[in-house]
Design an enzyme around this catalytic site. Sequence first.
Site, PDB file in Angstrom:
ATOM      1  N   GLU A 137      39.599  38.103  41.380  1.00 24.00           N
ATOM      2  CA  GLU A 137      38.689  38.851  41.937  1.00 24.00           C
ATOM      3  C   GLU A 137      37.527  37.647  42.451  1.00 24.00           C
ATOM      4  O   GLU A 137      37.230  37.138  41.728  1.00 24.00           O
ATOM      5  CB  GLU A 137      37.965  40.063  40.990  1.00 24.00           C
ATOM      6  CG  GLU A 137      39.185  41.066  41.153  1.00 24.00           C
ATOM      7  CD  GLU A 137      38.191  42.191  40.023  1.00 24.00           C
ATOM      8  OE1 GLU A 137      37.017  42.395  40.341  1.00 24.00           O
ATOM      9  OE2 GLU A 137      39.132  43.158  39.403  1.00 24.00           O
ATOM     10  N   GLU A 192      39.103  42.900  32.838  1.00 26.49           N
ATOM     11  CA  GLU A 192      37.643  42.863  32.395  1.00 26.49           C
ATOM     12  C   GLU A 192      37.378  43.774  31.204  1.00 26.49           C
ATOM     13  O   GLU A 192      36.482  44.709  31.160  1.00 26.49           O
ATOM     14  CB  GLU A 192      36.747  43.246  33.513  1.00 26.49           C
ATOM     15  CG  GLU A 192      36.882  42.373  34.547  1.00 26.49           C
ATOM     16  CD  GLU A 192      35.706  42.470  35.778  1.00 26.49           C
ATOM     17  OE1 GLU A 192      34.969  43.404  35.560  1.00 26.49           O
ATOM     18  OE2 GLU A 192      35.900  41.826  36.778  1.00 26.49           O
TER      19      GLU A 192
HETATM   20  C1  FCB Z   1      34.659  43.917  39.029  1.00 25.73           C
HETATM   21  C2  FCB Z   1      35.716  44.903  38.719  1.00 25.73           C
HETATM   22  C3  FCB Z   1      36.062  45.480  40.263  1.00 25.73           C
HETATM   23  C4  FCB Z   1      34.909  45.783  41.030  1.00 25.73           C
HETATM   24  C5  FCB Z   1      34.242  44.494  41.228  1.00 25.73           C
HETATM   25  C6  FCB Z   1      33.093  44.564  42.286  1.00 25.73           C
HETATM   26  O1  FCB Z   1      33.976  43.671  37.767  1.00 25.73           O
HETATM   27  O2  FCB Z   1      36.941  44.524  38.227  1.00 25.73           O
HETATM   28  O3  FCB Z   1      36.729  46.744  40.062  1.00 25.73           O
HETATM   29  O4  FCB Z   1      34.192  46.791  40.880  1.00 25.73           O
HETATM   30  O5  FCB Z   1      33.922  44.071  39.953  1.00 25.73           O
END
Ligand code: FCB
Length: 782
Positions: free
Chosen positions: A358, A157
């Site tokens: 994620e 990210e």
């Molecule tokens: C993402 C991050 C991760 C966590 C989630 C909730 O942006 O990569 O580390 O904080 O959000």
Amino acid sequence: MNIARFPEGFVWGVSTSAFQIEGGTAADGRGPSIWDAFAGGPADACDHYHRYRDDVRLMKDLGMAAYRFSVSWPRILPEGAGKVNAAGLDFYQRLVDALLEAGITPYATLYHWDLPQALEERGGWPSRDTARCFADYAAIVADRLGDRVGTWFTVNEPWVAAFVGHGSGVHAPGRRSAADAFRAAHHLLLAHGLGAQALRAAGAAEVGAVLNFSPVLTPAQVGDFDRPLSEEDAEAVARIDALVHRQFLDPMLRGAYPADLLPVIEEHAGLGHVHDGDLADIAQPLDLLGVNYYAPAVVQAQPGEPADPAYPGSAGVLFSTIPTAVTAMGWPIVPNALSLLLRRLSREYPGLELMVTENGADFVDTVTPDGIHDVDRVHFVEEHLRALRSSVEEGANVRGYLVWTLLDNLEWADGYRRKFGLVHVDFDTQRRRPKDSALWYRDVIRRNGLTEAPPRRPTLETVAARARVSRATVSRVVNGEASVSPEVRSTVLQAVKELGYVPNAAARSLVTRRTDTVALVLSVPRHAADPMVPAVVQYVTSLLEGAGKQITLMLADTAESHRRIVRHAEARLVDGVVLLPPERGDTLAERLSRTGVPLVLLGRPPVSSLVPYVDADNAAGAAAATEHLLATGRRRIGVICGPMDLVATQDRLAGHRAAMERAGLRVRPAIGDLTRASGTAAAGQLLGDAPDLDAIFAADDRMAIGALLAARAAGRRVPDDLAIVGFDDIDAASATTPALTTVRVPVTEQALALARLLLSRLEGRSTTPVVLPTRLVVRESA
Ligand code: FCB
């Protein structure tokens, strides 16, 4: 049972990151990272550094096929560059060996936001040198682990690292500079490119990167993705999409910055930091793109809207709230936006393999003696998996899905209060307990699919039938009553377990008198007409439901209804009460607080009391509005107040008065009743009394819109002859001619704070009032 299957070989697992779980920040020679500095002290997090074996075993028991973790740069290179800390490399080798032994495929991320503090002190990501240091670090790690780790992600990210870290400053290192943010973004891209080359040179089998995605939608599009957009909205959507997505996708996958973004970068940071050859370095062949998805970004065009510091160049774009269910983060839950996203990526970047690296949710969990029944998290993941599956059916190339995250952990600037884990962690004892979502996910993995229809929830009756006892007996067992014989108890508990029964409110309350019901009390009619109230009700409801509460909406409009509400609380038919805005002379809050049922208020109560409340900083907002008028040279300023029995009105008038007195000017008040017509009348009166009036501050937008009409009727040009400022930033405020300058109150934050306050009260914690800052939105009328 019908199963909605996933493709054969679909990869299931979880993701974590080093800083969020490892702890051991001073162990075995690790150096400090920017997050240690930002958090202001060592963080033990989940102590995974010492407990990694247990955590790997846990993952094995849950059937995980893949585990994405991140390597902590300052553990490997305590100074960011130069001397290698062998103990750091040893740790990751032990971890990877444990994973392989457990049959779990490691996916390693090299940078998940924990830059060595030493590099920050040498300029951090805005400095080009950091990208070169990253490539060296990548080579060192790959050299050691390349024979064991097949898939490598360079950065996680980069948008968040660059713009939340350097633009809004909410994350480490906490800088607030658009120039730094754009330079950091470029150097993170360069780090990716140079790192990818270093990884290949070290023989890495697969190289990828992980990006954050928030499909950009207008409020209307949330319910209908194909909804055509006005030219202005389409432009707003494209601008945010370029900043968050294409700024990273296009250099990585096409070797160029998007043409519509370059002028924005140039305006804020120049282009001197983009050297010849950088884009070729960045556009390395990519084996896999990691897709992190949590929620869409909801925006619309709004002339005069100031730029959000996390999105430099976003002036004229309003980030909106929408009435959908939200997680405890306040993030809207829109599962179908995941399939929209996967289809888009497959279409626009053909041939690219994707992996959801994620996806997950923060909900308030309740720990009960028989487990953590996090039905909302199960539902969240299940709906997103359905969306993923439908995109695969339509041809998207998705290798797998990783839940964020294995353990409740340290959620960056939000600390430990966020609960994203499939596994609950008690931070006092470090005990791990799989939540229902973990067990449910294990079953999904086992069958490589979802059950077609979500199973019907077993009820008290189903359990009673299975255990061959009465409903009341089940209820007594569920509520831990001692009057049941051990044999009957164990039969009932067995049935509860087999059926996966989650005791509902009725079952629990039958005996304990704990209802898990919360009353949301609205004073009407005045507040029902307030455009802010429906939004607050929507958000508070969704958040409290997310925390397992049932909501009863009660209207307080007559003396009889007040009595009924108080009786309701006295009879403990509710566990808690949220009361929407109190008025002067209104004794309901007082009477409710005497019942002993936890009570929280939206809005400061008229007389000071011990009841906790959430409010916007009305006085400061009104002072800022007035100071803006003063700063633009206005001196003869009238104020239109709302009804003086409203506390918010009093506070807004007090803020205005204080600013006027500081400037040595007198206050010229008129009173309205929050309607447009009353604003017209009050403005007419002010202009009649003082024809040379040069500004009006109205303590509410509807009255301000009325004042705009009065100005027009009186032949006064706004803002040239008469400046007008409102309060609340209702939707219509941007649509007036000229668009209204106003004070925005943080509606969603208020709702979040209110829900949190009530939950803490329900847990018996004492709480203090929360007063949230407002923001002046300068448009054309002043
Ligand atoms: C993402 C991050 C991760 C966590 C989630 C909730 O942006 O990569 O580390 O904080 O959000």
